[in-house]
Design a protein around this motif. Structure first.
Motif, PDB file in Angstrom:
ATOM      1  N   GLU A  56       0.827  -1.198   0.000  1.00 33.16           N
ATOM      2  CA  GLU A  56       0.000   0.000   0.000  1.00 33.16           C
ATOM      3  C   GLU A  56       0.868   1.258   0.000  1.00 33.16           C
ATOM      4  O   GLU A  56       0.573   2.231  -0.700  1.00 33.16           O
ATOM      5  CB  GLU A  56      -0.920   0.010   1.228  1.00 33.16           C
ATOM      6  CG  GLU A  56      -1.942   1.132   1.216  1.00 33.16           C
ATOM      7  CD  GLU A  56      -2.897   1.056   0.030  1.00 33.16           C
ATOM      8  OE1 GLU A  56      -3.326   2.125  -0.468  1.00 33.16           O
ATOM      9  OE2 GLU A  56      -3.212  -0.077  -0.405  1.00 33.16           O
ATOM     10  N   ARG A  57       1.960   1.234   0.781  1.00 33.10           N
ATOM     11  CA  ARG A  57       2.862   2.395   0.805  1.00 33.10           C
ATOM     12  C   ARG A  57       3.545   2.587  -0.532  1.00 33.10           C
ATOM     13  O   ARG A  57       3.680   3.715  -1.019  1.00 33.10           O
ATOM     14  CB  ARG A  57       3.904   2.213   1.917  1.00 33.10           C
ATOM     15  CG  ARG A  57       4.910   3.349   2.009  1.00 33.10           C
ATOM     16  CD  ARG A  57       4.227   4.650   2.385  1.00 33.10           C
ATOM     17  NE  ARG A  57       3.960   4.729   3.801  1.00 33.10           N
ATOM     18  CZ  ARG A  57       3.261   5.696   4.380  1.00 33.10           C
ATOM     19  NH1 ARG A  57       2.725   6.647   3.624  1.00 33.10           N
ATOM     20  NH2 ARG A  57       3.057   5.716   5.683  1.00 33.10           N
ATOM     21  N   ARG A 101       2.431   1.766  -3.400  1.00 29.96           N
ATOM     22  CA  ARG A 101       1.427   2.273  -4.332  1.00 29.96           C
ATOM     23  C   ARG A 101       1.274   3.784  -4.161  1.00 29.96           C
ATOM     24  O   ARG A 101       1.157   4.520  -5.144  1.00 29.96           O
ATOM     25  CB  ARG A 101       0.094   1.566  -4.106  1.00 29.96           C
ATOM     26  CG  ARG A 101      -0.972   1.869  -5.162  1.00 29.96           C
ATOM     27  CD  ARG A 101      -2.277   1.191  -4.784  1.00 29.96           C
ATOM     28  NE  ARG A 101      -3.322   1.491  -5.749  1.00 29.96           N
ATOM     29  CZ  ARG A 101      -3.710   0.682  -6.720  1.00 29.96           C
ATOM     30  NH1 ARG A 101      -3.112  -0.478  -6.876  1.00 29.96           N
ATOM     31  NH2 ARG A 101      -4.674   1.030  -7.544  1.00 29.96           N
ATOM     32  N   GLU A 102       1.261   4.250  -2.910  1.00 33.14           N
ATOM     33  CA  GLU A 102       1.201   5.685  -2.646  1.00 33.14           C
ATOM     34  C   GLU A 102       2.403   6.399  -3.267  1.00 33.14           C
ATOM     35  O   GLU A 102       2.267   7.481  -3.854  1.00 33.14           O
ATOM     36  CB  GLU A 102       1.183   5.947  -1.138  1.00 33.14           C
ATOM     37  CG  GLU A 102      -0.112   5.655  -0.436  1.00 33.14           C
ATOM     38  CD  GLU A 102      -0.043   6.023   1.030  1.00 33.14           C
ATOM     39  OE1 GLU A 102      -0.745   6.952   1.466  1.00 33.14           O
ATOM     40  OE2 GLU A 102       0.746   5.375   1.757  1.00 33.14           O
ATOM     41  N   VAL A 153       2.020   6.666  -7.058  1.00 36.91           N
ATOM     42  CA  VAL A 153       1.098   7.740  -7.424  1.00 36.91           C
ATOM     43  C   VAL A 153       1.794   9.095  -7.301  1.00 36.91           C
ATOM     44  O   VAL A 153       1.670   9.959  -8.185  1.00 36.91           O
ATOM     45  CB  VAL A 153      -0.157   7.701  -6.533  1.00 36.91           C
ATOM     46  CG1 VAL A 153      -1.015   8.943  -6.771  1.00 36.91           C
ATOM     47  CG2 VAL A 153      -0.963   6.440  -6.816  1.00 36.91           C
ATOM     48  N   ALA A 154       2.555   9.285  -6.229  1.00 34.55           N
ATOM     49  CA  ALA A 154       3.260  10.551  -6.026  1.00 34.55           C
ATOM     50  C   ALA A 154       4.312  10.782  -7.108  1.00 34.55           C
ATOM     51  O   ALA A 154       4.473  11.895  -7.625  1.00 34.55           O
ATOM     52  CB  ALA A 154       3.918  10.576  -4.642  1.00 34.55           C
ATOM     53  N   ILE A 192       7.712  14.065  -1.459  1.00 37.25           N
ATOM     54  CA  ILE A 192       6.981  12.864  -1.038  1.00 37.25           C
ATOM     55  C   ILE A 192       7.177  12.635   0.454  1.00 37.25           C
ATOM     56  O   ILE A 192       6.232  12.288   1.176  1.00 37.25           O
ATOM     57  CB  ILE A 192       7.451  11.634  -1.836  1.00 37.25           C
ATOM     58  CG1 ILE A 192       7.100  11.792  -3.320  1.00 37.25           C
ATOM     59  CG2 ILE A 192       6.816  10.355  -1.284  1.00 37.25           C
ATOM     60  CD1 ILE A 192       7.673  10.706  -4.205  1.00 37.25           C
ATOM     61  N   ARG A 231       5.058  15.023   2.324  1.00 37.37           N
ATOM     62  CA  ARG A 231       3.634  14.723   2.120  1.00 37.37           C
ATOM     63  C   ARG A 231       3.184  13.522   2.921  1.00 37.37           C
ATOM     64  O   ARG A 231       2.077  13.500   3.496  1.00 37.37           O
ATOM     65  CB  ARG A 231       3.411  14.481   0.624  1.00 37.37           C
ATOM     66  CG  ARG A 231       1.986  14.125   0.228  1.00 37.37           C
ATOM     67  CD  ARG A 231       1.961  13.855  -1.272  1.00 37.37           C
ATOM     68  NE  ARG A 231       0.624  13.547  -1.769  1.00 37.37           N
ATOM     69  CZ  ARG A 231       0.357  13.261  -3.037  1.00 37.37           C
ATOM     70  NH1 ARG A 231       1.343  13.256  -3.924  1.00 37.37           N
ATOM     71  NH2 ARG A 231      -0.877  12.990  -3.416  1.00 37.37           N
ATOM     72  N   LEU A 232       4.042  12.481   3.009  1.00 32.54           N
ATOM     73  CA  LEU A 232       3.668  11.240   3.697  1.00 32.54           C
ATOM     74  C   LEU A 232       4.288  11.125   5.080  1.00 32.54           C
ATOM     75  O   LEU A 232       4.162  10.079   5.733  1.00 32.54           O
ATOM     76  CB  LEU A 232       4.091  10.041   2.844  1.00 32.54           C
ATOM     77  CG  LEU A 232       3.483   9.955   1.440  1.00 32.54           C
ATOM     78  CD1 LEU A 232       3.970   8.706   0.719  1.00 32.54           C
ATOM     79  CD2 LEU A 232       1.962   9.974   1.505  1.00 32.54           C
TER      80      LEU A 232
END
Length: 258
Positions: free
Chosen positions: A195-196, A198-199, A202-203, A213, A216-217
């Motif tokens: 999941e990380r 994938r994030e 996207v970024a 990034i 942001r995360l």
């Protein structure tokens, strides 16, 4: 290209040893210009009989290597006896070249698996050629009016295995991919991502740097760098540019408004 030059000279001199006879002299000349490199290997061996074919495996192999860079090779009896092999390799490719264009040359260079990298210089207005070059494996692009220090930094980054895109063109590139991205055929590769990751993908697709990034995360840049490496490995992307293309093809990314 260094390996290509080496192999051409090696093959020419090997043929001299095999066929030219004892006491043969070999002269090698390499001329490096602003946009092309020339090689000439000339021996003083036995004169070849006229009417005999000389395009054996050695010459065919050399011609294929030179053609990979949009260059050409000639070979034949030298005036006054002996044999000459001459090759010209283009140091700068053009997208629109006769015979083999820059897109196809980029694809073939990348397909060899060698360390060669392609950096595209373009005008400000993006077109289908730039996208095709990136999809063919180019490691990035800069505008033609980039400052010398920017161009050198870009070359060094690409040579080091990284990707580079002119900051002024990043948003335009993303907009274009959003409009013309193709339908995905390899979506299962996304299932390999956490999941990380994938994030992170996207970024990357939205044009964010590692630092952005991380902010942001709420991660450290070293952690982001590790995740980026995982994304590239699992998706099969060779660099960030290819990851951007992958994200757009799968519909995971859209141009971000900053």
């Amino acid at each position: 290209m260094q390996l290509t030059v080496y192999r051409i000279v090696q093959e020419a001199m090997t043929n001299t040893l095999k066929h030219a006879g004892a006491g043969t002299r070999v002269d090698l000349a390499i001329d490096i210009g602003a946009d092309r490199l020339g090689i000439q290997v000339r021996d003083t061996g036995r004169t070849v009989r006229s009417g005999r074919r000389h395009d054996g495996q050695g010459l065919l192999g050399m011609r294929e290597r030179v053609a990979l860079y949009g260059g050409h090779l000639s070979a034949g009896p030298a005036p006054g006896g002996g044999w000459t092999v001459a090759a010209t390799l283009e140091l700068l490719m053009d997208i629109r070249m006769p015979g083999m264009d820059g897109i196809e040359a980029t694809r073939r260079i990348v397909a060899t698996g060698a360390r060669s990298r392609v950096l595209v210089l373009t005008t400000f207005d993006l077109d289908e050629y730039v996208h095709a070059a990136l999809r063919s494996g180019a490691s990035g692009f800069l505008v033609k009016d980039a400052r010398p220090d920017e161009l050198l930094a870009g070359i060094r980054a690409v040579a080091g295995g990284d990707a580079v895109i002119a900051p002024a063109l990043t948003r335009r590139l993303l907009d274009e991919f959003a409009r013309y991205g193709s339908a995905p055929t390899d979506a299962p590769r996304v299932d390999r991502l956490t999941e990380r990751e994938r994030e992170i993908l996207v970024a990357i697709g939205e044009g964010w740097t590692n630092g952005e990034i991380a902010a942001r995360l709420v991660l450290s840049e070293s952690t982001v760098k590790t995740h980026v490496g995982g994304v590239l490995a699992k998706t099969g992307a060779r660099d960030r540019v290819q990851a951007v293309i992958f994200a757009y093809d799968l519909g995971l990314a859209r141009p971000s408004v900053r």
